[in-house]
Motif scaffolding. Structure first.
Motif, PDB file in Angstrom:
ATOM      1  N   ASN A  81      28.803  27.582  27.573  1.00 31.47           N
ATOM      2  CA  ASN A  81      29.498  27.866  26.303  1.00 31.47           C
ATOM      3  C   ASN A  81      31.105  28.350  26.709  1.00 31.47           C
ATOM      4  OD1 ASN A  81      27.701  27.201  24.741  1.00 31.47           O
ATOM      5  ND2 ASN A  81      27.159  29.055  24.106  1.00 31.47           N
ATOM      6  N   TRP A  82      31.398  28.477  27.764  1.00 26.74           N
ATOM      7  CA  TRP A  82      32.621  28.894  28.206  1.00 26.74           C
ATOM      8  C   TRP A  82      33.756  27.630  27.779  1.00 26.74           C
ATOM      9  CZ3 TRP A  82      32.701  30.717  34.016  1.00 26.74           C
ATOM     10  CH2 TRP A  82      31.780  32.253  34.098  1.00 26.74           C
ATOM     11  N   GLY A  83      34.863  28.209  27.235  1.00 26.33           N
ATOM     12  CA  GLY A  83      36.031  27.314  26.746  1.00 26.33           C
ATOM     13  C   GLY A  83      35.822  26.713  25.483  1.00 26.33           C
ATOM     14  N   GLY A 133      13.288  36.839  35.917  1.00 26.90           N
ATOM     15  CA  GLY A 133      14.133  35.849  34.977  1.00 26.90           C
ATOM     16  C   GLY A 133      14.849  34.807  35.678  1.00 26.90           C
ATOM     17  N   ASP A 134      16.049  34.668  35.505  1.00 30.19           N
ATOM     18  CA  ASP A 134      16.722  33.399  36.057  1.00 30.19           C
ATOM     19  C   ASP A 134      18.206  33.176  36.241  1.00 30.19           C
ATOM     20  OD1 ASP A 134      17.951  33.708  33.616  1.00 30.19           O
ATOM     21  OD2 ASP A 134      16.961  32.302  32.468  1.00 30.19           O
ATOM     22  N   THR A 135      18.698  34.658  36.718  1.00 29.28           N
ATOM     23  CA  THR A 135      19.948  34.988  36.978  1.00 29.28           C
ATOM     24  C   THR A 135      20.206  34.304  38.524  1.00 29.28           C
ATOM     25  OG1 THR A 135      19.928  37.003  38.037  1.00 29.28           O
ATOM     26  CG2 THR A 135      20.084  36.766  35.590  1.00 29.28           C
ATOM     27  N   MET A 140      29.120  42.989  43.376  1.00 27.23           N
ATOM     28  CA  MET A 140      30.222  42.393  42.275  1.00 27.23           C
ATOM     29  C   MET A 140      31.679  42.330  42.722  1.00 27.23           C
ATOM     30  SD  MET A 140      30.949  43.052  38.455  1.00 27.23           S
ATOM     31  CE  MET A 140      32.824  42.994  38.701  1.00 27.23           C
ATOM     32  N   GLN A 141      32.213  41.319  42.415  1.00 25.21           N
ATOM     33  CA  GLN A 141      33.772  40.717  42.605  1.00 25.21           C
ATOM     34  C   GLN A 141      34.280  40.492  41.148  1.00 25.21           C
ATOM     35  OE1 GLN A 141      35.123  40.371  46.289  1.00 25.21           O
ATOM     36  NE2 GLN A 141      34.108  42.035  46.373  1.00 25.21           N
ATOM     37  N   PRO A 142      35.576  40.805  40.918  1.00 30.80           N
ATOM     38  CA  PRO A 142      36.050  40.181  39.812  1.00 30.80           C
ATOM     39  C   PRO A 142      36.103  38.616  40.031  1.00 30.80           C
ATOM     40  CG  PRO A 142      37.573  41.710  40.850  1.00 30.80           C
ATOM     41  CD  PRO A 142      36.565  41.763  41.685  1.00 30.80           C
ATOM     42  N   GLY A 143      35.836  37.795  38.910  1.00 33.55           N
ATOM     43  CA  GLY A 143      35.818  36.497  39.051  1.00 33.55           C
ATOM     44  C   GLY A 143      34.715  35.719  40.090  1.00 33.55           C
ATOM     45  N   GLN A 144      33.696  36.308  40.194  1.00 34.22           N
ATOM     46  CA  GLN A 144      32.668  35.633  41.389  1.00 34.22           C
ATOM     47  C   GLN A 144      32.250  34.443  40.879  1.00 34.22           C
ATOM     48  OE1 GLN A 144      30.100  39.147  41.127  1.00 34.22           O
ATOM     49  NE2 GLN A 144      29.466  38.742  39.025  1.00 34.22           N
ATOM     50  N   THR A 145      32.261  33.620  42.097  1.00 37.17           N
ATOM     51  CA  THR A 145      31.665  32.425  41.824  1.00 37.17           C
ATOM     52  C   THR A 145      30.142  32.166  42.177  1.00 37.17           C
ATOM     53  OG1 THR A 145      32.095  31.767  44.271  1.00 37.17           O
ATOM     54  CG2 THR A 145      33.729  31.457  42.615  1.00 37.17           C
ATOM     55  N   LEU A 146      29.485  31.270  41.811  1.00 39.97           N
ATOM     56  CA  LEU A 146      28.208  31.166  42.061  1.00 39.97           C
ATOM     57  C   LEU A 146      27.872  31.138  43.518  1.00 39.97           C
ATOM     58  CD1 LEU A 146      27.026  28.695  39.181  1.00 39.97           C
ATOM     59  CD2 LEU A 146      26.698  31.259  39.140  1.00 39.97           C
ATOM     60  N   THR A 147      28.376  30.456  44.031  1.00 36.60           N
ATOM     61  CA  THR A 147      28.340  30.714  45.552  1.00 36.60           C
ATOM     62  C   THR A 147      28.679  31.886  46.337  1.00 36.60           C
ATOM     63  OG1 THR A 147      29.283  28.254  45.467  1.00 36.60           O
ATOM     64  CG2 THR A 147      29.067  29.146  47.836  1.00 36.60           C
TER      65      THR A 147
HETATM   66  C1  UD1 Z   1      24.897  36.505  34.364  1.00 38.73           C
HETATM   67  C2  UD1 Z   1      23.875  35.784  34.502  1.00 38.73           C
HETATM   68  C3  UD1 Z   1      23.142  35.156  33.484  1.00 38.73           C
HETATM   69  C4  UD1 Z   1      22.850  36.300  32.426  1.00 38.73           C
HETATM   70  C5  UD1 Z   1      24.001  37.294  32.352  1.00 38.73           C
HETATM   71  C6  UD1 Z   1      23.599  38.244  31.437  1.00 38.73           C
HETATM   72  C7  UD1 Z   1      24.184  34.107  36.600  1.00 38.73           C
HETATM   73  C8  UD1 Z   1      24.890  33.008  37.075  1.00 38.73           C
HETATM   74  N1  UD1 Z   1      24.386  34.407  35.527  1.00 38.73           N
HETATM   75  O1  UD1 Z   1      26.077  35.672  33.682  1.00 38.73           O
HETATM   76  O2  UD1 Z   1      22.125  34.304  33.657  1.00 38.73           O
HETATM   77  O3  UD1 Z   1      22.413  35.698  31.265  1.00 38.73           O
HETATM   78  O4  UD1 Z   1      24.418  37.617  33.537  1.00 38.73           O
HETATM   79  O5  UD1 Z   1      24.730  39.150  31.116  1.00 38.73           O
HETATM   80  O6  UD1 Z   1      23.637  34.835  37.213  1.00 38.73           O
HETATM   81  N2  UD1 Z   1      31.671  41.258  34.992  1.00 38.73           N
HETATM   82  C9  UD1 Z   1      32.185  42.507  34.904  1.00 38.73           C
HETATM   83  N3  UD1 Z   1      31.565  43.727  35.039  1.00 38.73           N
HETATM   84  C10 UD1 Z   1      30.044  43.604  34.751  1.00 38.73           C
HETATM   85  C11 UD1 Z   1      29.298  42.111  34.785  1.00 38.73           C
HETATM   86  C12 UD1 Z   1      30.344  41.044  34.658  1.00 38.73           C
HETATM   87  O7  UD1 Z   1      33.410  42.737  35.318  1.00 38.73           O
HETATM   88  O8  UD1 Z   1      29.339  44.745  34.487  1.00 38.73           O
HETATM   89  C13 UD1 Z   1      32.611  40.094  35.149  1.00 38.73           C
HETATM   90  C14 UD1 Z   1      32.978  39.786  36.576  1.00 38.73           C
HETATM   91  O9  UD1 Z   1      34.506  39.396  36.362  1.00 38.73           O
HETATM   92  C15 UD1 Z   1      32.140  38.666  36.856  1.00 38.73           C
HETATM   93  C16 UD1 Z   1      32.035  37.910  35.460  1.00 38.73           C
HETATM   94  O10 UD1 Z   1      32.022  38.970  34.422  1.00 38.73           O
HETATM   95  O11 UD1 Z   1      32.792  37.747  37.709  1.00 38.73           O
HETATM   96  C17 UD1 Z   1      30.807  36.966  34.987  1.00 38.73           C
HETATM   97  O12 UD1 Z   1      29.557  37.654  35.588  1.00 38.73           O
HETATM   98  P1  UD1 Z   1      28.548  36.694  36.445  1.00 38.73           P
HETATM   99  O13 UD1 Z   1      27.630  37.505  37.034  1.00 38.73           O
HETATM  100  O14 UD1 Z   1      29.433  35.794  37.355  1.00 38.73           O
HETATM  101  O15 UD1 Z   1      28.064  35.946  35.128  1.00 38.73           O
HETATM  102  P2  UD1 Z   1      27.533  36.169  33.819  1.00 38.73           P
HETATM  103  O16 UD1 Z   1      28.340  35.282  32.951  1.00 38.73           O
HETATM  104  O17 UD1 Z   1      27.715  37.777  33.467  1.00 38.73           O
END
Ligand code: UD1
Length: 386
Positions: free
Chosen positions: A218-220, A100-102, A67-74
């Motif tokens: 749903n962002w924005g 699932g589907d993440t 995990m990184q803050p603000g992680q991109t899909l790539t």
């Molecule tokens: C992800 C899944 C989505 C799932 C959801 C459940 C992807 C692309 N999306 O979406 O399918 O429904 O999880 O929650 O796989 N963050 C934290 N701490 C955490 C978790 C998230 O700080 O414990 C922050 C980070 O800044 C991160 C952002 O949340 O960049 C978004 O997280 P990310 O995993 O990219 O996508 P989700 O929207 O959480």
């Protein structure tokens, strides 16, 4: 007969995957002579994942901690692929299970496929296979993640008959599809056992609307617009309080805080741990969500759910009458929720417990299916029927 025990690696990274994979891990652990379960977490969601693992008393064997803050899909995809390569080569498992589907699911399936070496292919088992909206970009990127995972998977654990039909329509061979029910119900029953009884545990006599929203599509603006409906509901209905369980995503939080912070009878809370969240669902009057898992849990608890999305891959709850797709428009959400708050008959028509998604024995069926697939037994498990 294969050489036993079979090494089965479960890989997951986010909160919902952990909830739904936990019962499978606990079930695999009951068969030590046949299976050697290895738990790998990508930690796509660091903090939200750890809560769940503690609750189910599961300790990961390997943690990629991507995990990184603000992680991109790539970034998620490439970090999962890079992290899993040496690990899968080292573990050389018989099968990898994903749920699932993440993006973790898709990337872990691809990593398993790439790990082919020395003539040995890792079988990929997909838990909760076959869900579809048939809209490539909604939900984004989940619909594409599950389609791609279907292509990469060898064993498909479809939760419902509809999910199996979707897989067959995609050309999946029928013998590799098992209808197991959804393990979300196994987890729910596990959690329910640990909860205090409802009557001793009611915090107030206000009716509670429980809200979650986090999806990328749903962002924005959609998030702003659904917040508008929530704000209006709290203003119009004096006997209603809103509990908004905010996702950790900063993109989500920024909008939710800007729109709702400080408003009367609206509480913005940190994501509760799974067990608390089940209690909130049980004690809520009404649930507004864009989450997939909540759409499966709420019908079992007899709670009406308004799904703040334009598509759903979970038509069973809608068909059973406990869930309704309302989109993200302020007026639509306000109207539909308002009706449930004002009309007892409208409320009662939705508030009944049904279990289209499982009976609490899905992880048993998944393990039975693995025994069948790998030739430990010739007996095919019976399909789940609601
Ligand atoms: C992800 C899944 C989505 C799932 C959801 C459940 C992807 C692309 N999306 O979406 O399918 O429904 O999880 O929650 O796989 N963050 C934290 N701490 C955490 C978790 C998230 O700080 O414990 C922050 C980070 O800044 C991160 C952002 O949340 O960049 C978004 O997280 P990310 O995993 O990219 O996508 P989700 O929207 O959480």
């Amino acid at each position: 007969m294969p050489h036993l025990p079979l090494r089965i690696v479960t890989i997951f990274g986010t909160r919902p995957e952990a909830v739904k994979m936990a019962p499978v891990i606990l079930e695999l652990q009951k068969h030590p002579g046949e299976f050697e379960p290895v738990v790998v977490v990508t930690a796509q969601h660091r903090s939200m994942l750890d809560q769940i693992l503690r609750g189910f008393r599961i300790t990961p064997d390997h943690d990629l901690n991507i995990m990184q803050p603000g992680q991109t899909l790539t970034e998620i995809t490439s970090r999962v692929l890079t992290g899993l390569k040496p690990l899968l080569e080292d573990l050389s498992p018989e099968a990898v299970l994903v749920q699932g589907d993440t993006t973790t699911v898709f990337a872990a399936s691809l990593a398993s496929f790439y790990a082919y070496g020395g003539g040995k292919q890792i079988a990929v088992g997909h838990v909760e296979a076959g869900l579809r909206t048939d809209n490539k970009v909604n939900p984004y990127p989940e619909e594409m993640n599950r389609r791609l995972t279907t292509c990469l998977a060898d064993i498909h654990f479809a939760p419902t008959a509809q999910a199996k039909r979707n897989l067959l329509a995609d050309g999946v061979e029928e013998g590799c599809v098992y209808i197991t029910g959804n393990t979300v119900i196994d987890a729910l029953l596990y959690a329910a056992k640990e909860l205090p009884p409802a009557e001793t545990d009611q915090p107030s006599n206000l009716r509670t609307i429980l809200v979650t929203a986090h999806r990328r599509e749903n962002w924005g603006d959609p998030m702003r617009s659904l917040c508008g409906a929530i704000s209006q509901l709290a203003e119009e209905f004096a006997d209603v309080q809103v509990l908004f369980a905010m996702h950790k995503s900063p993109v989500v939080r920024e909008v939710v805080r800007a729109e709702l912070e400080g408003k009367e009878r609206i509480a913005l809370i940190e994501p509760p741990d799974y067990f608390d969240f089940v209690r909130y669902m049980r004690d809520a009057y009404l649930i507004l969500t864009d989450s997939g898992g909540v759409q499966e849990e709420a019908p079992s608890l007899g709670k009406p759910v308004l799904v703040m999305r334009t598509t759903t891959e979970r038509p069973e709850g809608v068909a059973a009458g406990t869930a309704k797709l309302v989109g993200t428009g302020t007026r639509d959400i306000f109207r539909e929720a308002g009706e449930l708050l004002s009309s007892e008959s409208a409320y009662n028509a939705m508030a009944h417990a049904v279990n289209p998604y499982g009976d609490g024995r899905s992880s048993e069926r998944i393990v039975a299916a693995l025994r069948h697939y790998f030739g430990i037994t010739s007996i095919r498990p019976q399909d789940f029927q609601p």
